[in-house]
Design an enzyme around this catalytic site. Structure first.
Site, mmCIF file in Angstrom:
data_model
loop_
_atom_site.group_PDB
_atom_site.id
_atom_site.type_symbol
_atom_site.label_atom_id
_atom_site.label_comp_id
_atom_site.label_asym_id
_atom_site.label_seq_id
_atom_site.Cartn_x
_atom_site.Cartn_y
_atom_site.Cartn_z
ATOM 1 N N GLU A 153 0.796 -1.237 0.000
ATOM 2 C CA GLU A 153 0.000 0.000 0.000
ATOM 3 C C GLU A 153 0.823 1.279 0.000
ATOM 4 O OE1 GLU A 153 -3.279 0.326 2.652
ATOM 5 O OE2 GLU A 153 -4.189 -1.536 1.953
ATOM 6 N N GLU A 191 -5.827 -8.544 0.923
ATOM 7 C CA GLU A 191 -6.552 -8.078 2.115
ATOM 8 C C GLU A 191 -8.002 -7.790 1.728
ATOM 9 O OE1 GLU A 191 -4.852 -4.865 4.474
ATOM 10 O OE2 GLU A 191 -2.830 -5.561 3.993
HETATM 11 C C1 BGP Z 1 -4.404 -1.957 5.258
HETATM 12 C C2 BGP Z 1 -3.078 -2.365 5.805
HETATM 13 C C3 BGP Z 1 -3.121 -3.355 6.924
HETATM 14 C C4 BGP Z 1 -4.365 -3.299 7.792
HETATM 15 C C5 BGP Z 1 -5.625 -2.915 7.088
HETATM 16 C C6 BGP Z 1 -6.785 -2.534 7.985
HETATM 17 O O1 BGP Z 1 -4.302 -0.674 4.767
HETATM 18 O O2 BGP Z 1 -2.264 -2.898 4.792
HETATM 19 O O3 BGP Z 1 -1.902 -3.299 7.602
HETATM 20 O O4 BGP Z 1 -4.171 -2.838 9.041
HETATM 21 O O5 BGP Z 1 -5.455 -1.878 6.174
HETATM 22 O O6 BGP Z 1 -6.642 -1.216 8.407
HETATM 23 P P1 BGP Z 1 -6.792 -0.759 9.899
HETATM 24 O O7 BGP Z 1 -5.821 -1.563 10.686
HETATM 25 O O8 BGP Z 1 -6.447 0.682 9.931
HETATM 26 O O9 BGP Z 1 -8.184 -1.030 10.274
#
Ligand code: BGP
Length: 477
Positions: free
Chosen positions: A167, A376
């Protein structure tokens, strides 16, 4: 919402998996020779957990993999912590770090789970920030190359799927993920210089992967989603396209076509924030063409036009975990994000949109025609451990079911998708919302500040996902 009459299914070899990242679940932040990384050094928001213990996977990886096996995972996405392997960012290799990942990888393979490894997931060694301001300096490229080389040589005989940078866009929009200082954050030249360096870092990783890992498949992880125009006003459609370019195609084009998107480059030059090219950059970018695209998708966006004279609003997180506490970003002359009344949102104001997932997949595939792995997708929620010791996360099942169905429709539409790694296999630290915002199939028994016994408890979604995997993607309504 079928587009074609003939139904398609998931390919036999489809990689049903789960995802995680080192700083969010390993813990052991200063053990066995590991030095702090930038994520360890960010003070947590008031009342929220830090990176020190998280899910304690470092000490419990064996039992965690036993649970992965029980879940039926065919693949597993995790990241390697740079500062565990090279505590000084370069130079002396920490053999204890290598030993940890050796054990982890061997155990996964023993259990027939394919390792999918991210090289860089937000966690640069802190010493490199102190020494030369990290990714803002081109010096990072030599150190990142060294890290990649060490990792490919150590694990490349057993790991064939590699992910380069996670990301890049989040790193730019939420500068705390870069270990930046407040002065830097005001400066867009700094932001897009980093963007350039990250893209070069990606290309270097691709080249080295091909050199050291025979038979490898390597790709970048892009966090992107479609946006809808808020109205049928042509200006709003233009705004939506502007967002596609600024948040999506700008990065995809660099990774896949090895060049700056023309209207993105004009946007940068117009504002005097374009990065400088050094000799060799153009060729290097071209050499970074990946084998596949890894996509992180959680939500869609909706936008309206924003006049050039409007005041910029930077990206922000909803820190309260209460619906409605969100400030939408605005980019003058390009777009402003806003609420979509047709979509439900999570407690952190993320708009849940399975149809948007399908559309995102189609837009990417139509434009780049590279296979896609989902790295993800998931629902952050407040889970409750009830008196009977169970977690009834039906809302997560509903979210995932709809997204898996949308993914199946995208396959039917003609998109080549070969893996799905929901975020996350087990509960872990959120990037900005502590431990209360949970994503896992496995509950970790702790709160923000009380570590309790860190026991693993299977949620209702665990049993549900196990059946999805067993039936290769059948969703029972
Ligand atoms: C993405 C990241 C992850 C993860 C996810 C959820 O952007 O790659 O590391 O954490 O988002 O986001 P958050 O943890 O802010 O809810």
């Amino acid at each position: 919402m079928e587009y074609l009459k003939k139904p398609a299914g998931f390919p036999e070899s489809f990689m049903w998996g789960g995802a995680s990242a080192a700083f969010q679940y390993e813990g052991a932040w200063n053990e066995d020779g590991k030095s702090p990384n930038i994520m360890d050094m960010i003070p947590p928001h008031e009342g929220m957990a830090d990176t020190h213990v998280t899910s304690d996977h470092y000490h419990r990886y064996g039992d965690d993999i036993t649970l992965m096996k029980e879940l039926g995972l065919k693949g597993y996405r995790f990241s390697i912590s740079w500062s565990r392997i090279l505590p000084n960012g370069r130079g002396k290799v920490n053999q204890e770090g290598i030993a940890f990942y050796n054990k982890l990888i061997d155990k996964l393979i023993e259990n027939d789970i394919i390792p999918v490894v991210t090289l860089y997931h937000f966690d640069m060694p802190y010493c490199l920030k102190e020494e030369y301001n990290g990714w803002a300096s081109r010096k990072i490229l030599d150190d990142f190359s060294e890290f990649c080389e060490v990792v490919f040589k150590a694990f490349g005989s057993r790991v064939k799927y590699w992910l380069t940078i996670n990301e890049q866009i989040s790193i730019l929009f939420y500068p705390k993920f870069t270990g930046s200082s407040p002065e830097d954050e005001k400066d867009d030249i700094w932001r897009y210089r980093m963007n350039h360096n990250f893209s070069l870092g990606h290309a270097i990783a691709v080249k080295l992967c091909r050199k050291y890992v025979p038979g490898c498949k390597v790709g970048p992880v892009v966090g992107w989603n479609v946006s809808y125009p808020a109205t049928s006003k042509p200006e709003d459609s233009l705004a939506s396209y502007n967002r596609d370019v600024i948040q999506g195609y700008s990065i995809f084009d660099l990774y896949i076509q090895g060049k700056y998107n023309p209207s993105f480059w004009s946007y940068l030059c117009d504002r005097g924030i374009q990065p400088e090219f050094s000799s060799g950059d153009k060729d290097l970018l071209k050499e970074g063409r990946p084998d596949f695209i890894a996509l992180n998708y959680y939500r869609s966006a909706t936008v309206k036009y924003a006049f050039l004279e409007s005041r910029e609003i930077k990206h922000q997180y909803n820190l309260s975990g209460k619906k409605g506490n969100i400030t939408y970003p605005l980019r003058p002359g390009a777009y402003q994000e806003c609420k979509n009344d047709y979509l439900e949102v999570t407690d952190w104001d993320w708009a849940m949109d399975p149809a948007g997932f399908r559309l995102t997949l189609r837009k990417i595939y139509d434009r780049y025609e590279l296979p896609i792995m989902i790295t993800e997708n998931g629902l952050g929620a407040y889970d409750v451990l009830d008196d009977a010791g169970t977690i009834n996360d039906e809302y997560r099942i509903q979210y995932l079911a709809k997204h898996i169905k949308a993914m199946k429709l995208a396959i039917q539409d003609g998109v080549e998708i070969f893996g799905y790694h929901p975020w996350s296999f087990m509960d872990l630290l959120s990037t900005s919302n502590g431990f209360s915002k949970r994503y896992g199939f496995v509950y970790v028994n702790r709160t923000e500040n009380d570590l309790k016994d860190l026991r693993r408890i299977r949620k209702k979604s665990f049993y549900w996902y196990r059946n999805v995997i067993k039936t290769n993607g059948e969703i029972v309504d």
